[in-house]
Design a protein around this motif. Sequence first.
Motif: not given
Length: 240
Positions: A113, A172, A175, A178, A180, A190, A192, A206
């Motif tokens: 990440p 998924e 990696n 998360q 935010e 939040h 993606d 995504y």
Amino acid sequence: MEQGHHDNLVEELSTEAPDLYKNFIRIDRGLFNEIGERVTPYIEKKLTYWRKSIKPGLRVAITLRFLAMGDSYKSLQYSFWVAHNTISYIIPETCRGIVAAFEDEELQVPQTPEAWQEVARVFEEWWNFPHVIGAIYGKHIKLRNPPRGGMHYFNYKKFYSMTRLAEMLLQEGANLPQPEALQGQPNGSHVDYLLVGDDAFPLRNYLMKPYTKRGLTRRNGFATTGEVGHAGWWRTPSGF
């Protein structure tokens, strides 16, 4: 081979029309020379009494033209004056050489990440677009369907190609960080981390894509030329 594109058209374009050279090969002469120099140890063949070896520069030119345009081997043989059965060996071998020469610095996919966040940071710095981990385009390299591949490698352009990135994202397994809140909006929703692509791609958590232009007007969110930054032009499942 001396009558082919590499020793005639390509050489002339490199000196007389650099823009056309880049359009034909898809890279400028400086980068072409760098690739040729670095890949040569992996693809150079020894000259023998029985045959004249094909120079690394010609091998690279054939491969780049194939990757850029998807020409058939038989079409390339007339362009470069190299037999199509020989080209069928040259292209895979040169591709392996390019990977071997550049994989440590150019072809590394982020694995953590934190690494993806660094990509997003640079993208935002360049384009003022937060949480973007890359931009994708629908260029596929054709391949034969592997044994028992079924429809697994069949893409939306109606032929077979590798789709490993899509698999990783769908499962998924990439990696990614998360979701935010955006910088400067600590109490906001939040968002993606995601890719951006054109309207040919499907809408995913995504992947952000533009609204289709069909039936849209300025009133319901269509951005005219010069207004690409209009808030209503992009869409994602979350509406960002």
